[in-house]
Write a protein that holds these residues in place. Structure first.
Motif: not given
Length: 327
Positions: A127-148
């Motif tokens: 994520k941009y801009p990114c500095s000390m304290g920047t945080q995020w949570t992402d949910t993704y899936a690969f080839e219709n597999g389970p969400l990670q």
């Protein structure tokens, strides 16, 4: 293997400014970063004004080369991608899309099997801009597999030191991902990936990467595996093939009458310079240095033109070296 990474406290002297990775640093066609893969088992700590030492033997080199999606195999299968990248051998091509503040990883094309693989829910890599304290949570899936689910936090900044050099003003972004989480016969089994990526303003991609995979049983780590990458300019060449633990730089290089060695070490050190014939130049310097980055000015006025090697040795046997040239 002998552990040759030391995570030390802050640099002596002035504090470093907190770095920010701007959106203008998103990789563009023509960007390229050379990496080496190291044999090391580091422990990376968070916090402000850190000094991170990464050592080890260079196993092999690789690179990330960025290019337009229209010029690479499989590019038409990723129509929303804005940039592609490949490894040095061009065995695969990855595809990113920069949208808003997010650099999303869409998938890759396997050039050996001529098959493409997609993240059906894209993976937000940065994520941009990114500095000390920047945080995020992402949910993704690969080839219709389970969400990670993977969580990120920029939790440290400071100086990154490799066996052959160092970079200041580096931001560390840690990600944590639970790959498997099961209970079998009442035993809680987990596999957790903990990654530290080191980003620096002005660089198109991270300049260092440490992946630690933990296998846990009932919350206790029973096994760890590491994957370590470092920007090649921070490491010794493969021809040296030694597990150097001390990062060293020589400036100016080439030199004329004076050269300053900057290095990361602690405790008693021996500093010596060796010429192309293997002869030690002058009297070796013996001194004690505080943890962090230190420097030593050498008077080289009148030395013959040619190549020299400055070598630094700590009391425990750890070494580092750098070559410089005399005009």
């Amino acid at each position: 293997m002998k552990k040759i990474l030391y995570v030390l406290s802050a640099l002596p002297g002035a504090l470093l400014a907190q770095p920010t990775i701007p959106a203008s640093d998103v990789p563009n066609p023509g960007s390229s970063l050379a990496y080496c893969h190291l044999d090391d088992t580091p422990t990376i700590t968070p916090g402000a004004d850190q000094v991170w030492f990464i050592g080890g033997t260079v196993n092999y080199y690789d690179s990330f080369d960025f290019m337009p999606t229209s010029l690479v195999p499989g590019g038409s299968n990723f129509p929303t991608a804005t940039i592609a990248f490949s490894d040095a051998a061009q065995e695969f091509y990855g595809f990113f899309a920069f949208a808003g503040a997010d650099l999303n990883y869409l998938g890759f094309f396997d050039n050996n099997n001529t098959a493409d693989y997609h993240f059906t829910n894209p993976w937000t890599y940065m994520k941009y801009p990114c500095s000390m304290g920047t945080q995020w949570t992402d949910t993704y899936a690969f080839e219709n597999g389970p969400l990670q689910t993977i969580s990120y936090v920029a939790d440290g900044y400071g100086t990154l030191i490799g066996p052959g050099g160092f970079l200041e003003n580096v931001l560390k972004v840690r990600s944590t991902e639970v790959w498997s989480d099961t209970i079998i016969n009442g035993v809680h089994l987990q596999t957790v990936d903990i990654s530290d990526r080191f980003w620096r303003p002005g660089e198109a991609f991270h300049v260092g990467f440490v992946l630690k995979t933990e296998n846990r049983v009932d919350g206790v780590v029973v096994n760890e595996n590491y994957s370590v990458e470092l920007k090649s300019s921070l490491a010794v060449g493969m021809e040296e093939n030694q597990a150097y633990a001390i990062g060293v730089q020589a400036r100016p290089n080439p030199a004329t009458d004076q050269v300053t060695l900057t290095f990361g070490a602690q405790g008693a050190v021996r500093i010596e310079v060796i010429d192309a014939l293997g002869q030690v130049m002058g009297t070796p310097v013996q001194r004690t240095v505080a943890p962090g980055v230190s420097s030593e000015e050498l008077n080289v006025q009148g030395w013959p033109a040619g190549q020299y090697c400055a070598r630094i040795t700590m009391a425990n046997g750890d070494q580092g070296s750098v070559r410089f040239i005399m005009h």
